[in-house]
Scaffold this motif. Structure first.
Motif, PDB file in Angstrom:
ATOM      1  N   LYS A  48      -8.632  -1.482  14.594  1.00  0.00           N
ATOM      2  CA  LYS A  48      -9.583  -0.515  14.022  1.00  0.00           C
ATOM      3  C   LYS A  48      -9.662   0.754  14.881  1.00  0.00           C
ATOM      4  O   LYS A  48      -9.824   1.855  14.348  1.00  0.00           O
ATOM      5  CB  LYS A  48     -10.972  -1.141  13.894  1.00  0.00           C
ATOM      6  CG  LYS A  48     -11.088  -2.080  12.710  1.00  0.00           C
ATOM      7  CD  LYS A  48     -12.432  -2.768  12.692  1.00  0.00           C
ATOM      8  CE  LYS A  48     -12.419  -3.930  11.700  1.00  0.00           C
ATOM      9  NZ  LYS A  48     -13.522  -4.873  11.960  1.00  0.00           N
ATOM     10  N   THR A  51      -6.424   2.767  14.278  1.00  0.00           N
ATOM     11  CA  THR A  51      -6.369   3.433  12.978  1.00  0.00           C
ATOM     12  C   THR A  51      -7.486   4.479  12.827  1.00  0.00           C
ATOM     13  O   THR A  51      -7.559   5.158  11.808  1.00  0.00           O
ATOM     14  CB  THR A  51      -6.461   2.413  11.822  1.00  0.00           C
ATOM     15  OG1 THR A  51      -7.647   1.639  11.966  1.00  0.00           O
ATOM     16  CG2 THR A  51      -5.265   1.481  11.824  1.00  0.00           C
ATOM     17  N   VAL A  82      -1.922  -2.344   6.295  1.00  0.00           N
ATOM     18  CA  VAL A  82      -2.087  -3.383   5.279  1.00  0.00           C
ATOM     19  C   VAL A  82      -2.872  -4.536   5.891  1.00  0.00           C
ATOM     20  O   VAL A  82      -2.499  -5.057   6.945  1.00  0.00           O
ATOM     21  CB  VAL A  82      -0.725  -3.912   4.766  1.00  0.00           C
ATOM     22  CG1 VAL A  82      -0.933  -5.115   3.841  1.00  0.00           C
ATOM     23  CG2 VAL A  82       0.040  -2.820   4.028  1.00  0.00           C
ATOM     24  N   ARG A  86      -7.765  -8.273   2.624  1.00  0.00           N
ATOM     25  CA  ARG A  86      -8.416  -7.471   1.578  1.00  0.00           C
ATOM     26  C   ARG A  86      -7.591  -6.228   1.297  1.00  0.00           C
ATOM     27  O   ARG A  86      -6.977  -5.641   2.183  1.00  0.00           O
ATOM     28  CB  ARG A  86      -9.841  -7.100   1.995  1.00  0.00           C
ATOM     29  CG  ARG A  86      -9.952  -6.129   3.145  1.00  0.00           C
ATOM     30  CD  ARG A  86     -11.335  -6.192   3.771  1.00  0.00           C
ATOM     31  NE  ARG A  86     -11.206  -6.449   5.211  1.00  0.00           N
ATOM     32  CZ  ARG A  86     -10.989  -5.506   6.121  1.00  0.00           C
ATOM     33  NH1 ARG A  86     -10.913  -4.263   5.756  1.00  0.00           N
ATOM     34  NH2 ARG A  86     -10.853  -5.796   7.387  1.00  0.00           N
ATOM     35  N   SER A  87      -7.612  -5.831   0.017  1.00  0.00           N
ATOM     36  CA  SER A  87      -6.836  -4.670  -0.401  1.00  0.00           C
ATOM     37  C   SER A  87      -7.523  -3.386   0.025  1.00  0.00           C
ATOM     38  O   SER A  87      -8.743  -3.308   0.101  1.00  0.00           O
ATOM     39  CB  SER A  87      -6.671  -4.672  -1.917  1.00  0.00           C
ATOM     40  OG  SER A  87      -5.903  -3.555  -2.297  1.00  0.00           O
ATOM     41  N   GLN A  88      -6.710  -2.385   0.282  1.00  0.00           N
ATOM     42  CA  GLN A  88      -7.218  -1.051   0.582  1.00  0.00           C
ATOM     43  C   GLN A  88      -7.290  -0.206  -0.692  1.00  0.00           C
ATOM     44  O   GLN A  88      -7.685   0.948  -0.639  1.00  0.00           O
ATOM     45  CB  GLN A  88      -6.266  -0.341   1.563  1.00  0.00           C
ATOM     46  CG  GLN A  88      -5.997  -1.082   2.828  1.00  0.00           C
ATOM     47  CD  GLN A  88      -7.081  -0.830   3.857  1.00  0.00           C
ATOM     48  OE1 GLN A  88      -8.124  -1.484   3.859  1.00  0.00           O
ATOM     49  NE2 GLN A  88      -6.870   0.136   4.707  1.00  0.00           N
ATOM     50  N   SER A  98      -4.033   4.341  -8.417  1.00  0.00           N
ATOM     51  CA  SER A  98      -4.332   4.312  -6.981  1.00  0.00           C
ATOM     52  C   SER A  98      -3.237   5.025  -6.197  1.00  0.00           C
ATOM     53  O   SER A  98      -3.509   5.806  -5.289  1.00  0.00           O
ATOM     54  CB  SER A  98      -4.411   2.864  -6.474  1.00  0.00           C
ATOM     55  OG  SER A  98      -5.661   2.282  -6.746  1.00  0.00           O
ATOM     56  N   ASP A 146      -0.130  -3.090  -2.045  1.00  0.00           N
ATOM     57  CA  ASP A 146      -0.673  -2.532  -0.801  1.00  0.00           C
ATOM     58  C   ASP A 146       0.441  -1.977   0.094  1.00  0.00           C
ATOM     59  O   ASP A 146       0.254  -0.962   0.782  1.00  0.00           O
ATOM     60  CB  ASP A 146      -1.457  -3.606  -0.031  1.00  0.00           C
ATOM     61  CG  ASP A 146      -2.937  -3.608  -0.398  1.00  0.00           C
ATOM     62  OD1 ASP A 146      -3.265  -3.174  -1.512  1.00  0.00           O
ATOM     63  OD2 ASP A 146      -3.759  -4.032   0.434  1.00  0.00           O
ATOM     64  N   ALA A 150       0.884   1.708   1.506  1.00  0.00           N
ATOM     65  CA  ALA A 150       0.925   1.938   2.954  1.00  0.00           C
ATOM     66  C   ALA A 150       2.143   2.756   3.381  1.00  0.00           C
ATOM     67  O   ALA A 150       2.110   3.424   4.405  1.00  0.00           O
ATOM     68  CB  ALA A 150       0.910   0.601   3.699  1.00  0.00           C
TER      69      ALA A 150
END
Ligand code: ADP
Ligand code: ADP
Length: 228
Positions: A48, A51, A82, A86-88, A98, A146, A150
Motif C-alpha cells: 500500500k 502504490t 492486481v 478483490r477487483s479494482q 471499465s 483485472d 493493470a
C-alpha cells in the motif's frame, strides 16, 4: 534510469502496532521478485505504501524514481496493481467500459489504447466476457480482466497480491504464463506476494521474506530451500 526500480527502507506504525519496521530491499528494473511472509508480516502494508495509498510513518521509499504518496498520480501512471482478493474494477460496468474509463484516466492516446487493449485481450482470452459486468464474471475471468486493466498503460512495475488465490489449476498456469511473458517481453518489473510455492518456483529467481515488519531473507529461492 529509475523506471522499473524500487527502493524501500520504510516503517509504518499503526496505533500500537509497528506493522512495517524498516523493510529494506531494492528491486532493479526487469526483476521478478516474490515477496513472502506469514499472515500479518506486513506485506500488504508495504505494498500500500509502494502504490501510494498509504503514507509511511518513517523511512524512505522510492518507486520509479518518485516518492509514491507525494506524487500519487504520477506514480499511478507507471504502476499496475492486481489484488487476488478483490477487483479494482467497477463492479456494475461492463468490463470494456471499465477499461475505456481507465484508458482515459491514464490519458492513453486512442491508438495506444486500442493496440494495448487488443494485445492484452487476445493474450488473456478476454473477448468472450468483454461486455459482461464484472460482478457476473467467474473468479478466473475477473482476474484476467483485472490483469488487462493493470497492464493497459504499460506500467514499469506490476504488483500482484495473491494473484492465483482461488483459481483452478488451468487458470493458475495461464496467470503464471502471462506474468512471465510480461516480464520477459516488456521488461515489466514484478513484485508478487503469494502463499503458493509453485508460483514462486515457476516465476521468481529471487525471494524477499519478511516477518514482523522486517526482512528475514533476501536472495535466491534455491539458496533459501537449501537452508531450510
Ligand atoms: P500481511 O499483508 O503480510 O498479511 P499486513 O500488512 O496486512 O500483513 O499487516 C501487518 C500488521 O499490521 C498486522 O499485525 C496487522 O494486524 C496490522 N495492520 C494492518 N493494517 C492495519 C490497520 N489499518 N490498523 C491497524 N493495524 C493494522
Ligand atoms: P489484506 O492483508 O489483504 O489487506 P486483511 O483482511 O488482512 O487483508 O485486511 C483487510 C483490511 O483491514 C486492510 O485494509 C487492512 O489494512 C485492514 N486491517 C488489517 N489488519 C487490521 C487491524 N489489526 N486493525 C485494523 N485494520 C486492519
Amino acid at each position: 534510469g529509475p523506471f522499473g526500480t524500487l527502493r524501500t527502507m520504510v516503517t509504518r506504525q499503526y496505533e500500537e502496532t509497528r506493522a512495517v519496521n524498516g523493510v529494506d530491499f531494492t528491486v532493479s528494473a526487469g526483476e521478478l521478485v516474490a515477496y513472502l511472509g506469514p499472515n500479518g508480516a506486513g506485506k500488504s502494508t508495504t505494498i500500500k505504501m509502494m502504490t501510494g495509498v498509504l503514507v509511511p510513518t518513517g523511512g524512505l521509499l522510492e518507486v520509479n524514481g518518485t516518492v509514491p504518496w507525494r506524487d500519487r498520480e504520477r506514480n499511478a501512471m507507471h504502476i499496475g496493481v492486481v489484488f487476488g482478493q478483490r477487483s479494482q474494477l467497477w463492479w456494475d460496468l461492463p468490463l470494456i467500459d471499465s477499461l475505456a474509463l481507465l484508458g482515459k484516466l491514464y490519458r492513453l492516446p486512442g491508438v495506444a489504447y486500442r493496440r494495448n487493449l487488443d494485445r492484452l485481450v487476445e493474450l488473456l482470452d478476454v473477448t468472450p466476457f468483454l461486455h459482461q459486468p464484472v460482478r457476473q464474471l467467474s473468479l478466473g475471468q475477473r482476474m484476467r480482466g483485472d490483469l488487462v486493466a493493470a497492464m493497459l498503460h504499460e506500467p514499469r512495475i506490476l504488483y500482484l497480491d495473491e494473484p492465483t488465490i482461488g483459481l483452478d489449476a488451468v487458470a493458475k498456469v495461464r496467470m503464471r504464463d502471462f506474468v512471465a511473458e510480461m516480464n520477459r517481453d516488456s521488461g515489466t518489473t514484478v513484485v508478487l506476494t503469494t502463499h503458493d510455492l509453485v508460483d514462486v518456483e515457476t516465476l521468481c529467481d529471487r525471494v524477499v521474506v519478511i516477518d514482523s515488519g522486517r526482512v528475514l531473507y533476501d536472495g535466491k529461492l534455491a539458496d533459501l530451500k537449501a537452508r531450510y
